[in-house]
Design a protein around this motif. Structure first.
Motif, short mmCIF file in Angstrom:
data_model
loop_
_atom_site.label_atom_id
_atom_site.label_comp_id
_atom_site.label_asym_id
_atom_site.label_seq_id
_atom_site.Cartn_x
_atom_site.Cartn_y
_atom_site.Cartn_z
N ALA A 174 0.83 -1.21 0.00
CA ALA A 174 0.00 0.00 0.00
C ALA A 174 0.87 1.26 0.00
N TYR A 175 1.90 1.24 0.84
CA TYR A 175 2.81 2.39 0.91
C TYR A 175 3.47 2.64 -0.44
N GLU A 176 3.99 1.58 -1.04
CA GLU A 176 4.68 1.70 -2.32
C GLU A 176 3.74 2.23 -3.41
N ALA A 177 2.49 1.75 -3.40
CA ALA A 177 1.55 2.11 -4.46
C ALA A 177 0.76 3.39 -4.12
N ARG A 178 1.09 3.98 -2.99
CA ARG A 178 0.44 5.22 -2.56
C ARG A 178 -1.09 5.11 -2.46
N ILE A 179 -1.53 4.01 -1.84
CA ILE A 179 -2.95 3.88 -1.49
C ILE A 179 -3.00 3.50 -0.01
N SER A 180 -4.16 3.61 0.59
CA SER A 180 -4.23 3.28 2.02
C SER A 180 -4.25 1.76 2.20
#
Lengths: 73, 73
Positions: free
Chosen positions: A26-32
């Motif tokens: 999630a962090y890498e893909a910039r989603i929660s």
């Protein structure tokens, strides 16, 4: 299997192959993390933009995330 | 080529192969012709639901719509 189930299954499988937690992907893909958790349970409304971003981080072709597994053997 | 461009290009190509007008495909897939027109120009926010419905009517695997063409020869 419906398309969003296929997507959810592929997403979980590819994340597990990389031994990433939901939080890490999630962090890498910039989603929660909670949104990723919903996607992995089979969300209806994932957009092509998010498909592209997840595929990029998982280092696969976007089409890979929509592919039905041809066998389970 | 961005993922939505790939999708748009594949959508136009597969519709043309079947010699369908935008109106015909839109009707079959239960979306408006103007929305289909936007998708074929490269829309950002197409959802997995619509991808699945269009693939179904075009008689291809959904993954097909996200595949980059490997050559143009």
């Amino acid at each position: 299997m419906d398309l969003w189930e296929t997507f959810a299954t592929n997403l979980r499988r590819l994340r597990n192959v990389r031994r990433w937690s939901q939080g890490e992907l999630a962090y890498e893909a910039r989603i929660s993390r909670s949104y990723l958790s919903k996607l992995e349970k089979g969300a209806y409304y994932v957009s092509i933009k998010i498909i592209g971003r997840l595929a990029n981080k998982l280092d696969v072709e976007p089409a890979e995330l929509l592919k039905r597994s041809s066998n389970r053997g």
